[in-house]
Design an enzyme around this catalytic site. Structure first.
Site, PDB file in Angstrom:
ATOM      1  N   HIS A   1     -10.682  -8.012  -1.856  1.00 32.32           N
ATOM      2  CA  HIS A   1      -9.872  -7.381  -0.743  1.00 32.32           C
ATOM      3  C   HIS A   1     -10.167  -7.753   0.627  1.00 32.32           C
ATOM      4  CE1 HIS A   1      -7.295  -4.422  -3.057  1.00 32.32           C
ATOM      5  NE2 HIS A   1      -8.215  -4.848  -3.949  1.00 32.32           N
TER       6      HIS A   1
ATOM      7  N   SER B   1       0.851  -1.076  -0.014  1.00 31.37           N
ATOM      8  CA  SER B   1      -0.059   0.090  -0.036  1.00 31.37           C
ATOM      9  C   SER B   1       1.128   1.262   0.108  1.00 31.37           C
ATOM     10  CB  SER B   1      -0.702   0.179   1.091  1.00 31.37           C
ATOM     11  OG  SER B   1      -0.013  -0.022   2.396  1.00 31.37           O
TER      12      SER B   1
ATOM     13  N   ASP C   1      -0.441  -1.449  -4.033  1.00 31.65           N
ATOM     14  CA  ASP C   1      -1.938  -1.805  -3.479  1.00 31.65           C
ATOM     15  C   ASP C   1      -2.431  -0.037  -3.149  1.00 31.65           C
ATOM     16  OD1 ASP C   1      -4.098  -2.933  -2.739  1.00 31.65           O
ATOM     17  OD2 ASP C   1      -3.234  -3.865  -1.045  1.00 31.65           O
TER      18      ASP C   1
ATOM     19  N   VAL D   1      -4.699 -10.858   1.272  1.00 36.42           N
ATOM     20  CA  VAL D   1      -4.382 -11.003   2.729  1.00 36.42           C
ATOM     21  C   VAL D   1      -3.535 -10.196   3.374  1.00 36.42           C
ATOM     22  CG1 VAL D   1      -4.182 -12.785   4.311  1.00 36.42           C
ATOM     23  CG2 VAL D   1      -5.293 -13.336   2.108  1.00 36.42           C
TER      24      VAL D   1
ATOM     25  N   GLY E   1      -9.195  -5.649   7.160  1.00 30.11           N
ATOM     26  CA  GLY E   1      -8.964  -5.710   8.771  1.00 30.11           C
ATOM     27  C   GLY E   1      -9.939  -6.625   9.343  1.00 30.11           C
TER      28      GLY E   1
HETATM   29  P1  13P Z   1      -6.933  -7.739   5.052  1.00 31.46           P
HETATM   30  O1  13P Z   1      -6.040  -6.763   5.690  1.00 31.46           O
HETATM   31  O2  13P Z   1      -8.486  -7.643   5.592  1.00 31.46           O
HETATM   32  O3  13P Z   1      -6.514  -9.139   4.816  1.00 31.46           O
HETATM   33  O4  13P Z   1      -7.289  -7.004   3.441  1.00 31.46           O
HETATM   34  C1  13P Z   1      -6.071  -6.922   2.648  1.00 31.46           C
HETATM   35  C2  13P Z   1      -6.152  -6.121   1.688  1.00 31.46           C
HETATM   36  O5  13P Z   1      -7.347  -6.080   0.870  1.00 31.46           O
HETATM   37  C3  13P Z   1      -5.112  -5.516   1.087  1.00 31.46           C
HETATM   38  O6  13P Z   1      -5.436  -4.794  -0.171  1.00 31.46           O
END
Ligand code: 13P
Length: 300
Positions: free
Chosen positions: A217, A50, A82, A240, A188
């Protein structure tokens, strides 16, 4: 696996009924763990970062390291920028050489999301036409975090989720290469109360309405049987992060607790690499159909 590009890896006919794992990393221990898991299982994996993760790791360093590890270890590893929230961040990701960029304007109303994403796709295609651009439709939260309870601003109820018609209109008007629609779950993990589940029929209906691959996601904390059902309904990539962060933290705590006088980072971080790798391996096997979901807790 002989695929060369991420697009080919996603479209690989032998991948029907399977999904690619997309794992986020923030630093080298996480990357080593994810690469080792891909190698052990012998499956391609997408390494994601990200905006915050890219800032910490260094975007170019991450891209170069992923390419290097992929060559050295002889396993296909792809790298995704991301959740990019601005044109500036998208352009930085293109310059750094990512295989795909997730452009996320999902917090905006539908028309504004369409407009911003359309602009982002046009910009990206004029700079780096081969880079896949993913659009996000429906807001499912923004952080891979542990939260006490479900937020009130997320789209999880059926009436708040994008319809197949909206998904088709979004893809048509923006030109995205991949689509991540809200399908009932959130980013999350919720520590007090239940994790909202996936609307599998909605996934299938959206799948039937669009031609680009679907991305899920918020893969953390979802019952494994549901993830398998989501793949069968048409999800091609599953993200994930939160669960891997939790494994990383537990590993670091274990590494620190072993010896309070230990100061060698490579000894302290070893259990973190092991824990993240073990979990990533489990997900790669699950997503590629190598384990039955109930072997790893269908209803966690
Ligand atoms: P989680 O943190 O819920 O696994 O989601 C990750 C995600 O979608 C990152 O783009």
């Amino acid at each position: 696996v002989s695929a060369n590009t991420l697009q080919e890896a996603i479209a690989e006919p032998s991948r029907a009924g399977r999904a690619l794992a997309h794992f986020n990393v923030s630093e080298l221990a996480g990357l080593k763990a994810v690469a080792a898991a891909a190698k052990t299982v012998g499956q391609p994996v997408i390494v994601g970062a990200s905006e915050g993760e890219r800032e910490f790791f260094g975007a170019r360093a991450l891209v170069d390291l992923v390419r290097l590890l992929s060559r050295q270890m002889d396993v296909p590893l792809y790298v995704s920028a991301d959740h990019s929230h601005s044109l500036g961040s998208l352009k930085e990701a293109l310059a750094a050489g990512f295989d795909s960029v997730v452009f996320d304007a999902s917090a905006l109303p539908f028309v504004d999301n369409v407009e911003r994403t359309r602009e982002a796709v046009a910009c990206a295609k004029s700079i780096a036409p081969h880079v896949l651009i993913e659009g996000e439709l429906g807001f499912i939260g923004s952080g891979s975090v542990l939260v006490r309870r479900l937020g009130t601003n997320v789209a999880v109820r059926g009436s708040d989720l994008p319809t197949p018609d909206q998904a088709a209109e979004f893809v048509e008007r923006t030109g995205v290469d991949l689509l991540a629609p809200a399908v009932g779950n959130v980013h999350g993990m919720i520590v007090e109360g239940a994790q909202p589940g996936l609307d599998v029929p909605r996934i299938a209906a959206i799948r039937a309405a669009i031609r680009v691959p679907l991305v899920l996601h918020g893969g953390s904390g979802i019952a494994h049987g549901q993830l398998v059902a989501a793949i069968q309904a048409g999800m091609a990539v599953i993200h994930v992060n939160t669960e891997l962060r939790l494994a990383w933290r537990r590993g670091v705590e274990e590494g620190l607790a072993r010896d309070k006088d230990e100061i060698a980072p490579y000894r302290i971080l070893r259990p973190a690499v092991a824990q993240v790798s073990r979990l990533a391996e489990l997900y790669i096997r699950l997503l590629s159909g190598q384990t039955l979901p109930d072997a790893h807790g269908a209803t966690r």
